[in-house]
Design a protein around this motif. Sequence first.
Motif, PDB file in Angstrom:
ATOM      1  N   CYS A 308       0.853  -1.200   0.000  1.00 48.51           N
ATOM      2  CA  CYS A 308       0.000   0.000   0.000  1.00 48.51           C
ATOM      3  C   CYS A 308       0.887   1.248   0.000  1.00 48.51           C
ATOM      4  CB  CYS A 308      -0.854   0.061   1.267  1.00 48.51           C
ATOM      5  SG  CYS A 308      -1.897  -1.360   1.514  1.00 48.51           S
ATOM      6  N   GLY A 309       0.324   2.342  -0.483  1.00 50.04           N
ATOM      7  CA  GLY A 309       0.971   3.664  -0.382  1.00 50.04           C
ATOM      8  C   GLY A 309       2.369   3.677  -0.972  1.00 50.04           C
ATOM      9  N   THR A 310       3.275   4.264  -0.213  1.00 55.29           N
ATOM     10  CA  THR A 310       4.659   4.383  -0.670  1.00 55.29           C
ATOM     11  C   THR A 310       5.279   3.014  -0.940  1.00 55.29           C
ATOM     12  OG1 THR A 310       5.067   6.506   0.349  1.00 55.29           O
ATOM     13  CG2 THR A 310       6.962   5.066   0.168  1.00 55.29           C
ATOM     14  N   SER A 311       4.921   2.020  -0.126  1.00 52.52           N
ATOM     15  CA  SER A 311       5.484   0.678  -0.337  1.00 52.52           C
ATOM     16  C   SER A 311       5.026   0.126  -1.682  1.00 52.52           C
ATOM     17  CB  SER A 311       5.054  -0.257   0.800  1.00 52.52           C
ATOM     18  OG  SER A 311       5.544   0.225   2.017  1.00 52.52           O
ATOM     19  N   SER A 355       6.123  -3.748   3.284  1.00 48.72           N
ATOM     20  CA  SER A 355       5.509  -2.870   4.280  1.00 48.72           C
ATOM     21  C   SER A 355       6.577  -2.333   5.221  1.00 48.72           C
ATOM     22  CB  SER A 355       4.464  -3.657   5.086  1.00 48.72           C
ATOM     23  OG  SER A 355       3.985  -2.879   6.145  1.00 48.72           O
ATOM     24  N   GLN A 356       6.594  -1.037   5.411  1.00 45.76           N
ATOM     25  CA  GLN A 356       7.510  -0.455   6.387  1.00 45.76           C
ATOM     26  C   GLN A 356       7.151  -0.937   7.780  1.00 45.76           C
ATOM     27  OE1 GLN A 356       8.996   1.574   9.456  1.00 45.76           O
ATOM     28  NE2 GLN A 356       6.889   2.178   9.038  1.00 45.76           N
ATOM     29  N   SER A 357       5.899  -0.761   8.150  1.00 40.35           N
ATOM     30  CA  SER A 357       5.480  -1.047   9.534  1.00 40.35           C
ATOM     31  C   SER A 357       5.365  -2.535   9.800  1.00 40.35           C
ATOM     32  CB  SER A 357       4.122  -0.398   9.801  1.00 40.35           C
ATOM     33  OG  SER A 357       3.150  -0.946   8.910  1.00 40.35           O
ATOM     34  N   THR A 360       0.353  -3.233   8.264  1.00 45.37           N
ATOM     35  CA  THR A 360      -0.745  -2.700   7.454  1.00 45.37           C
ATOM     36  C   THR A 360      -1.820  -3.777   7.253  1.00 45.37           C
ATOM     37  OG1 THR A 360       0.744  -1.153   6.438  1.00 45.37           O
ATOM     38  CG2 THR A 360      -1.256  -1.629   5.214  1.00 45.37           C
ATOM     39  N   VAL A 406       5.207  10.615   9.445  1.00 43.88           N
ATOM     40  CA  VAL A 406       4.115   9.891   8.773  1.00 43.88           C
ATOM     41  C   VAL A 406       4.422   9.712   7.283  1.00 43.88           C
ATOM     42  CG1 VAL A 406       1.697  10.128   8.092  1.00 43.88           C
ATOM     43  CG2 VAL A 406       2.346  10.388  10.481  1.00 43.88           C
ATOM     44  N   ALA A 407       5.047  10.715   6.694  1.00 40.07           N
ATOM     45  CA  ALA A 407       5.414  10.591   5.276  1.00 40.07           C
ATOM     46  C   ALA A 407       6.651   9.702   5.166  1.00 40.07           C
ATOM     47  CB  ALA A 407       5.705  11.961   4.697  1.00 40.07           C
ATOM     48  N   SER A 408       6.494   8.627   4.450  1.00 37.59           N
ATOM     49  CA  SER A 408       7.555   7.634   4.355  1.00 37.59           C
ATOM     50  C   SER A 408       8.659   8.126   3.415  1.00 37.59           C
ATOM     51  CB  SER A 408       6.921   6.365   3.799  1.00 37.59           C
ATOM     52  OG  SER A 408       7.751   5.290   3.982  1.00 37.59           O
ATOM     53  N   LEU A 492       2.607  11.868  -4.141  1.00 38.70           N
ATOM     54  CA  LEU A 492       2.035  11.462  -2.856  1.00 38.70           C
ATOM     55  C   LEU A 492       2.665  12.262  -1.709  1.00 38.70           C
ATOM     56  CD1 LEU A 492       0.275   9.558  -1.098  1.00 38.70           C
ATOM     57  CD2 LEU A 492       2.148   7.927  -1.137  1.00 38.70           C
ATOM     58  N   LYS A 493       3.984  12.446  -1.775  1.00 36.33           N
ATOM     59  CA  LYS A 493       4.669  13.187  -0.704  1.00 36.33           C
ATOM     60  C   LYS A 493       4.115  14.597  -0.603  1.00 36.33           C
ATOM     61  CE  LYS A 493       5.987  10.688   1.050  1.00 36.33           C
ATOM     62  NZ  LYS A 493       6.120   9.277   0.905  1.00 36.33           N
ATOM     63  N   GLU A 496       0.384  14.599   0.802  1.00 36.09           N
ATOM     64  CA  GLU A 496       0.098  14.225   2.179  1.00 36.09           C
ATOM     65  C   GLU A 496       0.629  15.203   3.200  1.00 36.09           C
ATOM     66  OE1 GLU A 496       1.548  10.356   3.446  1.00 36.09           O
ATOM     67  OE2 GLU A 496       3.378  10.591   2.317  1.00 36.09           O
ATOM     68  N   VAL A 613      -1.195   1.769   9.325  1.00 37.63           N
ATOM     69  CA  VAL A 613      -2.631   1.683   9.017  1.00 37.63           C
ATOM     70  C   VAL A 613      -3.144   0.282   9.358  1.00 37.63           C
ATOM     71  CG1 VAL A 613      -4.387   2.107   7.259  1.00 37.63           C
ATOM     72  CG2 VAL A 613      -2.284   3.420   7.251  1.00 37.63           C
TER      73      VAL A 613
HETATM   74  O1  M6R Z   1       3.767   0.440   6.748  1.00 38.59           O
HETATM   75  P1  M6R Z   1       3.424   0.307   5.279  1.00 38.59           P
HETATM   76  O2  M6R Z   1       4.610   0.452   4.419  1.00 38.59           O
HETATM   77  O3  M6R Z   1       2.657  -0.941   4.989  1.00 38.59           O
HETATM   78  O4  M6R Z   1       2.476   1.535   5.001  1.00 38.59           O
HETATM   79  C1  M6R Z   1       1.887   1.721   3.753  1.00 38.59           C
HETATM   80  C2  M6R Z   1       1.285   3.097   3.619  1.00 38.59           C
HETATM   81  O5  M6R Z   1       0.322   3.301   4.612  1.00 38.59           O
HETATM   82  C3  M6R Z   1       2.344   4.202   3.721  1.00 38.59           C
HETATM   83  O6  M6R Z   1       3.355   4.025   2.793  1.00 38.59           O
HETATM   84  C4  M6R Z   1       1.693   5.576   3.491  1.00 38.59           C
HETATM   85  O7  M6R Z   1       1.230   5.688   2.190  1.00 38.59           O
HETATM   86  C5  M6R Z   1       2.660   6.716   3.832  1.00 38.59           C
HETATM   87  N1  M6R Z   1       1.974   7.758   4.533  1.00 38.59           N
HETATM   88  C6  M6R Z   1       3.265   7.330   2.643  1.00 38.59           C
HETATM   89  O8  M6R Z   1       4.117   8.375   2.941  1.00 38.59           O
END
Ligand code: M6R
Length: 616
Positions: A308-311, A355-357, A360, A406-408, A492-493, A496, A613
């Motif tokens: 999702c998102g940046t990933s 996924s960073q976190s 998700t 929050v912004a990856s 996206l950056k 957001e 998320v």
């Molecule tokens: O932790 P994740 O990489 O799974 O998160 C995915 C997105 O929620 C995350 O990249 C989001 O889009 C960021 N706010 C982007 O900067």
Amino acid sequence: MCGIVGYIGKRQACEVLIKGLKRLEYRGYDSAGVAFSGDSFRIYKCKGKVSDLEEQLKDKNINGCMGMGHTRWATHGEPTNNNAHPHQSMNGKFVIIHNGIIENYAKLKSGLEKEGYKFASETDTEVLANLIEYVYLHNQNNGDSLSCVDAVRVALNMVEGAYGLVIMSEDNPEKLIAARKGSPLVIGIGRGEYFIASDATPIIEYTNSVIYLNDDDIAVIGLDGLNLTNLKKVKQIPNIKKIDLKLDEIEKNGFEHYMLKEIYEQPRAIRDTYRGRLNFESKYLKLGGLHNVFSELKEAKRIMIIACGTSWHAGLVGEYLFEEFTRIPTEVEYASEFRYRNPVINKGDLVIAISQSGETADTLAAIQLAKKAGAIVIGICNVVGSSIPRETIAGVYTHAGPEIGVASTKAFTAQVTVLTMMAMAIGQANQGLTEKEFEDLIGELYAIPDKIEKILNTSNHIKDIAEKIKDSTNSLYLGRGYLFPVALEGALKLKEISYIHAEGYPAAEMKHGPIALIDEKMPVIVLATKDHSYDKIVSNIQEVKARKGCIIAIVTEGDTTIKEMADYVIEVPQSDFALAPLLTVVPLQLLSYYIAVYRGCNVDQPRNLAKSVTVE
Ligand code: M6R
């Protein structure tokens, strides 16, 4: 989403809770609250940030060595004082904090209303508090006394959805109950004290011994120890792990914002991500985390990347890398679409979840679906011990360090680094790459951190450009090939953190519609480094210029052609074109950062967003 902290021990709980909530505030900042046990519960909560709560606590009785705190990202009900956590059950027996969503809350609520329950908030969490209390009191009235934890267990068996919970009970005031399904929860074990949190950041100041709760676990924690069972009341053996996270990794270290610190950390993050895996001198590349599945990986007929998102943007770069280096057909999909559309997954397909976190919710659910269908599911994650690495059969950690803004930013470049190494390793093994190509790429990847440092040194120039375009209301990001995902990421950056509408497009698509938007007020950020489509992108720039668009071009050092056409240029060092995303994304991150700062936006905590998320 939503941060949870709990404490029991010898310290004043409030201090631990507030500090912990500040560390977890990136998970949501709509409201905050704390509760302490004692002769009666003391609950303090308010709409707004942890600092607002701190103000409120100044004249309150906050004494006590046991308590819990919550910082909220609103799902059910607006950010208001009433909807803030902790929530107390109607007859005052239980107080709970919750991260996740109770999906069948409406049905449970109407059942409880029929039993005379009244609700003070619009939240699903209050429904759960009342459900636990109802189970507890109902059994008492029927003469079967149920312990508080058993009432929690019965109630949780009735619940559909996700939760990370901490619960205090009036009748067992010296114990904290923690439970998890779908939403993360970590217990820190100190000397005669315990900490509970959504992630390890509130804990590491006190102890590095932790237990990551598994789904369905319920822990009862008191000064006399911890008792771990599951929803079926089967005893569980706690698996105590040592975490290797330093306090300074989660501090700002003199930077004005976490985002800026994390942008500047990218050279270090990339070096740490390839350290021990890639060796420049011996031209060696090995990803230990894939060892067990590597023979299947190189035989894979198809690769699917879910994120999702940046990933997801990193995944798109991965698609180009995998197809080019390994010739294995690769698709990238939003996890949220993949999980609901009955995708064709064949046994032996390789699914890569990014996924960073590692938490998700949509990515986790997509992994479960792919596993059921017989795919080989591997992960690329940043947070050690998070749910995705535990759900996948193998994987590679990015060693970017904690990402708090929050912004990856650094997570993206670390993910692309891992994808590059994966594609190179498979490409070497299946002869998608020649040995010479492979060795050249090792050298190219090795050099990337130094090149990023060079770009970071031009930040004042990027800041000046940001000032010029900070008042725009729209902007367009264009790129081709490997740089198309970077265009999406740049847009996206900007969206957001500065709330400027921005769109990323493949440059050649512009004439199929978006070109209609271009006028002198529209900044068009063009990724135009030297590669095989350079001449095409030069033509695209001319098309924008002919319509008076304001061009900001990201070019290869020494480019003179585009300099003559563009309003502003930002130079990046030359690199192999497959690695250009790792360089070109950096000026876009800085541009968004400075624009947001000029506009007075809260860079690290943009409105309506949260970092992790954990809800669909
Ligand atoms: O932790 P994740 O990489 O799974 O998160 C995915 C997105 O929620 C995350 O990249 C989001 O889009 C960021 N706010 C982007 O900067």
